[in-house]
Write an enzyme that holds these catalytic residues in place. Sequence first.
Site, PDB file in Angstrom:
ATOM      1  N   GLU A 175      26.104  69.581 -99.730  1.00  0.00           N
ATOM      2  CA  GLU A 175      26.524  70.244 -98.507  1.00  0.00           C
ATOM      3  C   GLU A 175      26.096  71.701 -98.467  1.00  0.00           C
ATOM      4  O   GLU A 175      25.977  72.351 -99.490  1.00  0.00           O
ATOM      5  CB  GLU A 175      28.049  70.116 -98.373  1.00  0.00           C
ATOM      6  CG  GLU A 175      28.442  68.645 -98.294  1.00  0.00           C
ATOM      7  CD  GLU A 175      29.930  68.396 -98.130  1.00  0.00           C
ATOM      8  OE1 GLU A 175      30.293  67.670 -97.193  1.00  0.00           O
ATOM      9  OE2 GLU A 175      30.720  68.897 -98.932  1.00  0.00           O
ATOM     10  N   CYS A 189      25.927  79.250 -97.300  1.00  0.00           N
ATOM     11  CA  CYS A 189      26.379  78.879 -98.642  1.00  0.00           C
ATOM     12  C   CYS A 189      25.648  77.594 -99.023  1.00  0.00           C
ATOM     13  O   CYS A 189      25.764  76.586 -98.331  1.00  0.00           O
ATOM     14  CB  CYS A 189      27.891  78.666 -98.581  1.00  0.00           C
ATOM     15  SG  CYS A 189      28.593  78.054-100.110  1.00  0.00           S
ATOM     16  N   CYS A 228      39.068  72.538-108.143  1.00  0.00           N
ATOM     17  CA  CYS A 228      37.898  72.401-107.270  1.00  0.00           C
ATOM     18  C   CYS A 228      37.649  70.932-106.934  1.00  0.00           C
ATOM     19  O   CYS A 228      37.622  70.078-107.826  1.00  0.00           O
ATOM     20  CB  CYS A 228      36.673  72.988-107.962  1.00  0.00           C
ATOM     21  SG  CYS A 228      35.164  72.856-106.968  1.00  0.00           S
ATOM     22  N   CYS A 282      29.305  68.163-109.831  1.00  0.00           N
ATOM     23  CA  CYS A 282      29.374  69.269-110.791  1.00  0.00           C
ATOM     24  C   CYS A 282      30.025  68.768-112.068  1.00  0.00           C
ATOM     25  O   CYS A 282      30.917  67.928-112.030  1.00  0.00           O
ATOM     26  CB  CYS A 282      30.202  70.415-110.212  1.00  0.00           C
ATOM     27  SG  CYS A 282      30.160  71.921-111.216  1.00  0.00           S
ATOM     28  N   CYS A 299      35.769  77.131 -99.514  1.00  0.00           N
ATOM     29  CA  CYS A 299      35.466  77.149-100.954  1.00  0.00           C
ATOM     30  C   CYS A 299      36.210  76.032-101.673  1.00  0.00           C
ATOM     31  O   CYS A 299      37.409  75.874-101.503  1.00  0.00           O
ATOM     32  CB  CYS A 299      35.926  78.453-101.600  1.00  0.00           C
ATOM     33  SG  CYS A 299      35.287  79.917-100.837  1.00  0.00           S
ATOM     34  N   CYS A 303      36.358  72.189-113.181  1.00  0.00           N
ATOM     35  CA  CYS A 303      37.412  73.170-112.906  1.00  0.00           C
ATOM     36  C   CYS A 303      38.572  72.452-112.199  1.00  0.00           C
ATOM     37  O   CYS A 303      38.355  71.641-111.296  1.00  0.00           O
ATOM     38  CB  CYS A 303      36.878  74.312-112.052  1.00  0.00           C
ATOM     39  SG  CYS A 303      35.547  75.207-112.879  1.00  0.00           S
TER      40      CYS A 303
HETATM   41  N1  SAH Z   1      30.040  76.637-109.927  1.00  0.00           N
HETATM   42  C1  SAH Z   1      29.895  77.957-109.388  1.00  0.00           C
HETATM   43  C2  SAH Z   1      29.565  77.911-107.930  1.00  0.00           C
HETATM   44  C3  SAH Z   1      30.692  77.433-107.031  1.00  0.00           C
HETATM   45  S1  SAH Z   1      31.184  78.805-106.144  1.00  0.00           S
HETATM   46  C4  SAH Z   1      31.124  78.766-109.698  1.00  0.00           C
HETATM   47  O1  SAH Z   1      32.068  78.213-110.241  1.00  0.00           O
HETATM   48  O2  SAH Z   1      31.141  79.960-109.455  1.00  0.00           O
HETATM   49  C5  SAH Z   1      32.589  78.315-105.334  1.00  0.00           C
HETATM   50  C6  SAH Z   1      33.737  79.288-105.533  1.00  0.00           C
HETATM   51  O3  SAH Z   1      34.898  78.689-104.948  1.00  0.00           O
HETATM   52  C7  SAH Z   1      34.050  79.483-107.002  1.00  0.00           C
HETATM   53  O4  SAH Z   1      34.534  80.763-107.263  1.00  0.00           O
HETATM   54  C8  SAH Z   1      35.144  78.469-107.191  1.00  0.00           C
HETATM   55  O5  SAH Z   1      35.896  78.747-108.310  1.00  0.00           O
HETATM   56  C9  SAH Z   1      35.914  78.595-105.902  1.00  0.00           C
HETATM   57  N2  SAH Z   1      36.747  77.427-105.625  1.00  0.00           N
HETATM   58  C10 SAH Z   1      36.612  76.183-106.111  1.00  0.00           C
HETATM   59  N3  SAH Z   1      37.580  75.383-105.642  1.00  0.00           N
HETATM   60  C11 SAH Z   1      38.327  76.123-104.821  1.00  0.00           C
HETATM   61  C12 SAH Z   1      39.457  75.833-104.006  1.00  0.00           C
HETATM   62  N4  SAH Z   1      39.985  74.615-103.952  1.00  0.00           N
HETATM   63  N5  SAH Z   1      39.960  76.835-103.270  1.00  0.00           N
HETATM   64  C13 SAH Z   1      39.395  78.065-103.292  1.00  0.00           C
HETATM   65  N6  SAH Z   1      38.331  78.393-104.031  1.00  0.00           N
HETATM   66  C14 SAH Z   1      37.801  77.435-104.800  1.00  0.00           C
END
Ligand code: SAH
Length: 376
Positions: free
Chosen positions: A94, A107, A121, A114, A341, A118
Amino acid sequence: MSDSRINLLGMTRPELEAWILERGGKAFRARQLFHWLYKRGETQFEAMTDLAKSFRAQLDAECEVRLPEIVTRQDAADGTIKGMLRADNAQGFEMVYIPEEGRSTLCISSQVGCAMDCSFCSTAQQGFNRNLTAAEIVGQVFLAQKELGFQAGDERLISNIVLMGMGEPLANFRNVVPATRILLDDLGFDFSRRRLTLSTSGLVPQIYKLAEESNVALAVSLHAPDDELRSQLVPINKLHPIAELLAACWHYIDEQNGRSVTFEYVMLEGVNDSPAQARALARLLRGHPAKVNLIPFNPFPGSPYRRSRPEVIRAFLDQILQGGVMATIRKTRGDDIDAACGQLAGKVIDRITSRRGSRRIAVVAEPARPAPGGPA
Ligand code: SAH
């Protein structure tokens, strides 16, 4: 048939030059091709009128400009647009376009799924599927411009690119770095290095490697001020704890003469949002080239967390600022279409069948639908 042809999209200019020279062509043809591809958005060789006819015929015979295919496009109430692109029949990746006053950000994704796992996420839940190719990475920018109605000669429609979509960009170093070269190339997309941001969950050795090979702006998903909590939220922390990660960040800024690293911090109620945690975060970063970006948690089905309340986020921000560190709160965009995000999930088939006809969103399932006139 098309798969057997070489895709010129995603080749860096030096790669393209080498490819042309190997075939007895002239190096400057690479500049011309770059101009047609990335400045004018042209994909058809016959339209590239300043290329010799014989060269165009050779290109036609051997290669093509193959863009990813758009499966769905969703428009959020706030103007955010999410495009789902096909990786294969079951999976997609996406991209999200976020218009704002004075700038517009795209973005983009670096992987299908992935592997970082985490806990907060939604992309993590899908697991890792595959790396995107350089063509698929720059193809997102190419396609987004097309969807927005870009015509040759128009002003740029996208001012900022963030590698913050699906995937861990530094786990796909081999394709992500060439893609950033094309995005930065002044004969290519010509984005400024400060407007191209790569976000990582903290792959420390690759941050050092990136410092040698690229100079994009760096963002790091920190999310906790101590190793015990960070290891729960961002498992890669067990391998590369906070002190190592921060050392790599400061090295990156030194090497690249950058301004600062942006530390992303997702606000999870009762987990990482206390005043004491804010003060601990400020202590970690104070005196370093750092700024903090607080991200209100975006919920997704099955997630165990809740978003911190606005007043808690505000108080957390104040504590960090008082602690002498720059900080901002990220505005949540596109959450009505799961484009915010951490909400990108990329199941092509599921999406089309489960969402078609839903009242919440309008999903257009026809492949590669051109946007008549583009969005307003
Ligand atoms: N893998 C990379 C790129 C993803 S960036 C990274 O971790 O940085 C996407 C951003 O959104 C990251 O900072 C991630 O931690 C954050 N993110 C992931 N899940 C989220 C959620 N449910 N709510 C808000 N932010 C989130």
